[in-house]
Design an enzyme around this catalytic site. Sequence first.
Site, PDB file in Angstrom:
ATOM      1  N   LYS A  19      -3.055   8.594   5.323  1.00  0.00           N
ATOM      2  CA  LYS A  19      -2.642   7.185   5.293  1.00  0.00           C
ATOM      3  C   LYS A  19      -1.457   6.979   4.360  1.00  0.00           C
ATOM      4  O   LYS A  19      -0.465   6.359   4.728  1.00  0.00           O
ATOM      5  CB  LYS A  19      -3.817   6.317   4.809  1.00  0.00           C
ATOM      6  CG  LYS A  19      -3.407   4.899   4.447  1.00  0.00           C
ATOM      7  CD  LYS A  19      -4.584   4.048   4.013  1.00  0.00           C
ATOM      8  CE  LYS A  19      -5.002   4.171   2.568  1.00  0.00           C
ATOM      9  NZ  LYS A  19      -4.174   3.411   1.603  1.00  0.00           N
ATOM     10  N   ASN A  20      -1.567   7.520   3.138  1.00  0.00           N
ATOM     11  CA  ASN A  20      -0.548   7.209   2.139  1.00  0.00           C
ATOM     12  C   ASN A  20       0.752   7.988   2.330  1.00  0.00           C
ATOM     13  O   ASN A  20       1.722   7.759   1.601  1.00  0.00           O
ATOM     14  CB  ASN A  20      -1.111   7.386   0.734  1.00  0.00           C
ATOM     15  CG  ASN A  20      -2.128   6.299   0.414  1.00  0.00           C
ATOM     16  OD1 ASN A  20      -2.223   5.301   1.141  1.00  0.00           O
ATOM     17  ND2 ASN A  20      -2.898   6.487  -0.643  1.00  0.00           N
ATOM     18  N   CYS A  58      -4.733  -7.351  -6.706  1.00  0.00           N
ATOM     19  CA  CYS A  58      -5.729  -7.072  -5.683  1.00  0.00           C
ATOM     20  C   CYS A  58      -7.017  -6.666  -6.371  1.00  0.00           C
ATOM     21  O   CYS A  58      -7.096  -6.662  -7.602  1.00  0.00           O
ATOM     22  CB  CYS A  58      -5.255  -5.998  -4.726  1.00  0.00           C
ATOM     23  SG  CYS A  58      -5.258  -4.377  -5.438  1.00  0.00           S
ATOM     24  N   ARG A  66      -1.476  -4.634 -10.465  1.00  0.00           N
ATOM     25  CA  ARG A  66      -0.522  -3.903  -9.639  1.00  0.00           C
ATOM     26  C   ARG A  66       0.848  -4.581  -9.488  1.00  0.00           C
ATOM     27  O   ARG A  66       1.256  -4.972  -8.396  1.00  0.00           O
ATOM     28  CB  ARG A  66      -1.128  -3.607  -8.263  1.00  0.00           C
ATOM     29  CG  ARG A  66      -2.411  -2.816  -8.368  1.00  0.00           C
ATOM     30  CD  ARG A  66      -3.003  -2.487  -7.041  1.00  0.00           C
ATOM     31  NE  ARG A  66      -2.343  -1.390  -6.369  1.00  0.00           N
ATOM     32  CZ  ARG A  66      -2.729  -0.906  -5.189  1.00  0.00           C
ATOM     33  NH1 ARG A  66      -3.744  -1.445  -4.567  1.00  0.00           N
ATOM     34  NH2 ARG A  66      -2.097   0.106  -4.643  1.00  0.00           N
ATOM     35  N   ASP A  97      -8.008   7.916  -6.426  1.00  0.00           N
ATOM     36  CA  ASP A  97      -8.595   7.643  -5.110  1.00  0.00           C
ATOM     37  C   ASP A  97      -9.853   8.479  -4.837  1.00  0.00           C
ATOM     38  O   ASP A  97     -10.484   8.311  -3.795  1.00  0.00           O
ATOM     39  CB  ASP A  97      -7.558   7.883  -3.998  1.00  0.00           C
ATOM     40  CG  ASP A  97      -6.452   6.845  -4.022  1.00  0.00           C
ATOM     41  OD1 ASP A  97      -6.631   5.788  -4.649  1.00  0.00           O
ATOM     42  OD2 ASP A  97      -5.393   7.095  -3.403  1.00  0.00           O
ATOM     43  N   ARG A 101      -9.643   0.532   6.676  1.00  0.00           N
ATOM     44  CA  ARG A 101      -8.234   0.587   6.257  1.00  0.00           C
ATOM     45  C   ARG A 101      -7.790   2.020   6.057  1.00  0.00           C
ATOM     46  O   ARG A 101      -6.605   2.321   6.180  1.00  0.00           O
ATOM     47  CB  ARG A 101      -8.044  -0.141   4.917  1.00  0.00           C
ATOM     48  CG  ARG A 101      -8.310  -1.599   4.994  1.00  0.00           C
ATOM     49  CD  ARG A 101      -7.992  -2.223   3.679  1.00  0.00           C
ATOM     50  NE  ARG A 101      -6.578  -2.013   3.373  1.00  0.00           N
ATOM     51  CZ  ARG A 101      -5.939  -2.623   2.388  1.00  0.00           C
ATOM     52  NH1 ARG A 101      -6.590  -3.464   1.631  1.00  0.00           N
ATOM     53  NH2 ARG A 101      -4.681  -2.382   2.169  1.00  0.00           N
TER      54      ARG A 101
HETATM   55  N1  EPU Z   1       2.596  -0.094 -11.711  1.00  0.00           N
HETATM   56  C1  EPU Z   1       3.334  -0.943 -12.514  1.00  0.00           C
HETATM   57  N2  EPU Z   1       4.561  -1.344 -12.059  1.00  0.00           N
HETATM   58  C2  EPU Z   1       5.067  -0.951 -10.860  1.00  0.00           C
HETATM   59  C3  EPU Z   1       4.314  -0.080 -10.068  1.00  0.00           C
HETATM   60  C4  EPU Z   1       3.068   0.333 -10.514  1.00  0.00           C
HETATM   61  O1  EPU Z   1       2.905  -1.332 -13.590  1.00  0.00           O
HETATM   62  O2  EPU Z   1       6.178  -1.381 -10.518  1.00  0.00           O
HETATM   63  C5  EPU Z   1       1.284   0.383 -12.191  1.00  0.00           C
HETATM   64  C6  EPU Z   1       0.129  -0.026 -11.279  1.00  0.00           C
HETATM   65  O3  EPU Z   1      -0.317  -1.341 -11.560  1.00  0.00           O
HETATM   66  C7  EPU Z   1      -0.884   1.042 -11.568  1.00  0.00           C
HETATM   67  C8  EPU Z   1      -0.027   2.285 -11.816  1.00  0.00           C
HETATM   68  O4  EPU Z   1       1.267   1.792 -12.126  1.00  0.00           O
HETATM   69  O5  EPU Z   1      -1.583   0.707 -12.734  1.00  0.00           O
HETATM   70  C9  EPU Z   1       0.083   3.236 -10.657  1.00  0.00           C
HETATM   71  O6  EPU Z   1       0.345   2.538  -9.470  1.00  0.00           O
HETATM   72  P1  EPU Z   1       1.170   3.129  -8.261  1.00  0.00           P
HETATM   73  O7  EPU Z   1       2.403   2.328  -8.091  1.00  0.00           O
HETATM   74  O8  EPU Z   1       1.300   4.602  -8.373  1.00  0.00           O
HETATM   75  O9  EPU Z   1       0.200   2.795  -7.033  1.00  0.00           O
HETATM   76  P2  EPU Z   1       0.673   2.423  -5.599  1.00  0.00           P
HETATM   77  O10 EPU Z   1       1.914   3.133  -5.285  1.00  0.00           O
HETATM   78  O11 EPU Z   1       0.619   0.946  -5.421  1.00  0.00           O
HETATM   79  C10 EPU Z   1      -0.501   4.395  -4.352  1.00  0.00           C
HETATM   80  C11 EPU Z   1      -1.524   4.531  -3.275  1.00  0.00           C
HETATM   81  C12 EPU Z   1      -2.876   4.131  -3.823  1.00  0.00           C
HETATM   82  C13 EPU Z   1      -3.211   5.047  -4.991  1.00  0.00           C
HETATM   83  C14 EPU Z   1      -2.100   4.943  -6.049  1.00  0.00           C
HETATM   84  C15 EPU Z   1      -2.296   5.884  -7.216  1.00  0.00           C
HETATM   85  C16 EPU Z   1      -0.206   4.133  -1.298  1.00  0.00           C
HETATM   86  C17 EPU Z   1       0.116   3.254  -0.138  1.00  0.00           C
HETATM   87  N3  EPU Z   1      -1.129   3.690  -2.154  1.00  0.00           N
HETATM   88  O12 EPU Z   1      -0.509   3.019  -4.734  1.00  0.00           O
HETATM   89  O13 EPU Z   1      -3.820   4.330  -2.773  1.00  0.00           O
HETATM   90  O14 EPU Z   1      -4.428   4.671  -5.563  1.00  0.00           O
HETATM   91  O15 EPU Z   1      -0.834   5.247  -5.447  1.00  0.00           O
HETATM   92  O16 EPU Z   1      -2.357   7.189  -6.786  1.00  0.00           O
HETATM   93  O17 EPU Z   1       0.353   5.212  -1.431  1.00  0.00           O
HETATM   94  C18 EPU Z   1      -5.857   4.027  -1.638  1.00  0.00           C
HETATM   95  O18 EPU Z   1      -5.413   4.778  -0.747  1.00  0.00           O
HETATM   96  O19 EPU Z   1      -7.067   3.674  -1.703  1.00  0.00           O
HETATM   97  C19 EPU Z   1      -4.939   3.530  -2.665  1.00  0.00           C
HETATM   98  C20 EPU Z   1      -5.191   2.473  -3.415  1.00  0.00           C
END
Ligand code: EPU
Length: 417
Positions: free
Chosen positions: A22-23, A117, A122, A305, A397
Site C-alpha cells: 500500500k505505502n 487523525c 501528523r 506499523d 484500507r
Molecule cells: N511529521 C512532522 N512533520 C511533517 C511530517 C511528519 O512532524 O511534515 C511527523 C509525524 O507527525 C510523525 C513523524 O513525523 O510523528 C513520522 O511521520 P511520517 O511523515 O514518516 O509518516 P507518513 O509519511 O504520514 C507513512 C506511512 C504510515 C507510517 C509512517 C511511519 C504512507 C502512506 N504512510 O506515513 O503508514 O506509519 O510513514 O512509518 O506511507 C499505515 O500504513 O498504517 C500508516 C500509518
Amino acid sequence: MEKLSIEGGAPLEGEVSISGAKNAALPILCASILTAGTLRVENVPRLRDVTTTLNLLGQMGMELSLDDKLGLSLRGDGLHSVVAPYELVKTMRASILVLGPLVARFGEAKVSLPGGCAIGVRPVDQHIKGLRALGAEIDIEHGYIHARAGRLKGTRLVMDLVTVTGTENLMMAACLAEGTTVIENAAREPEVADLADCLNAMGARVEGAGGDVITVHGVSALHGATHRVMPDRIETGTFLAAVATAGGRVTVRDCLPRSLDAVTAKLAEAGARIETGPDWMRIEMERRPSAVNLRTAPYPAFPTDMQAQFMTLNCVADGTATITETIFENRLMHVQELRRLGAAIDVQGNTAIIRGVDRLEGAAVMATDLRASASLVIAGLVAQGTTTVDRIYHLDRGYERIEEKLRRLGARVQRIS
Ligand code: EPU
C-alpha cells in the site's frame, strides 16, 4: 457497518501470498502526475486507500484503465485540475502526495490541509518547508495549501525529522526541478526506494534512495514507464506475527524478506523458527511466545506499523514486555480494546508494559485505525471463544481480502454485515 467474527483457537497452517505494498503503491500512483505519458503499474493492491487515490487522480482528469494482466495504466495528458479537495483528503492523509508532483509539473497545486487523525497530529510542515526551499510560494488559505511556482530550483534540503511521505513528496518534486536537489536526513523506508525505481524508469535521475541522503538531478520532462509495486512488508509482518501469536506453520509467498529484518529478529526472539528465501519466508511456532521488548523507530529499525501486532503477541507471551512508540503520539489505542479480551497492559506515556496472560477471551471490540485493527484480528485468532471486530473499514484500507487469506490458513473468520 461490517464486522469480522473470529472463532479463536485454531493454529494457522498453509500458504499465503502477499499483495503489493500500500505505502509504495500510493506514492507511485501519484507519480503519474509527473508525466503526460502513460505510467503502467503492476501489483497494485485492491484496497480502499488505492480506490481513494484513483478517485482523486480521476477527478483531476487522469485517464485510468486496467488491462487483462491487471496492470493499471494512468495517462496524465488530460489533467485539468490541480485541486485535492477536503472531502477526499480528510478520508486519506496520503492524498498530500499529489502536492509535490502537481507543483513540479503544473506550477500550481491546491491541496486540502490534512487534519490530525486517530494516531496523532501528523503535521505536514516538512513537505511545505521543502517545497518552499525548492522555490514554491505557499499560502495556507481557507484550509488549503496553495502552492505556486515557476520551474522549481534544485537545492540542499535538510529534513528536521525523518518523514516518509515528506521525503517522497520532495523527491518527486525535485525530479522536474532545474539543477540538483540533495535531500539529507531522508526516510530510508523501502517504499521510498521503490518509488525512486519507478521515477527512474520514467526518466528521472534519482540516486541514493533507500539511504539517508538522496540526490535528484532534475530533468525537463518524464515519460511513461511500467513499474511493479514491491510486496507489502507490513502485510507480510502481520501474517508472521499472527502465526507467532496463534501458533502453526505457514509459508509466506511473494514477499521481500530483506525488508523485514527488524521484525524477523523480534519474531525469532519470541521463539518462532523462521526460514527465508529470496521471495518467501516460512514460519513455525510450536509454543507460547516469549515476551519481547521493542521500540519503534524509522527504518531500518522496528516499524511503527508493526507495533500493535506485537502488542497482541506480548499479551499472550510468557513474561513481561515493554513497547515504546516513538513515531506517533497516540498510537496505543488498541490497548483499551485488548484489555476487553483480558490483556494485562499498563500505559505510561508512550510506553506500554504488557504482562503476558495465559489466555485471552473473546469479546466485542472496535477497530480504531488500520494497524490497531490487525492487532485485534490477531487477538481474535488466539482468544478463546468468539471475538467480533467492529469498524473493519479501517482494515480494508490496508489489507487485501484479509479474511479470505486467513480462512485459507484454517482460521475461522467471517465477515458479517
Ligand atoms: N511529521 C512532522 N512533520 C511533517 C511530517 C511528519 O512532524 O511534515 C511527523 C509525524 O507527525 C510523525 C513523524 O513525523 O510523528 C513520522 O511521520 P511520517 O511523515 O514518516 O509518516 P507518513 O509519511 O504520514 C507513512 C506511512 C504510515 C507510517 C509512517 C511511519 C504512507 C502512506 N504512510 O506515513 O503508514 O506509519 O510513514 O512509518 O506511507 C499505515 O500504513 O498504517 C500508516 C500509518
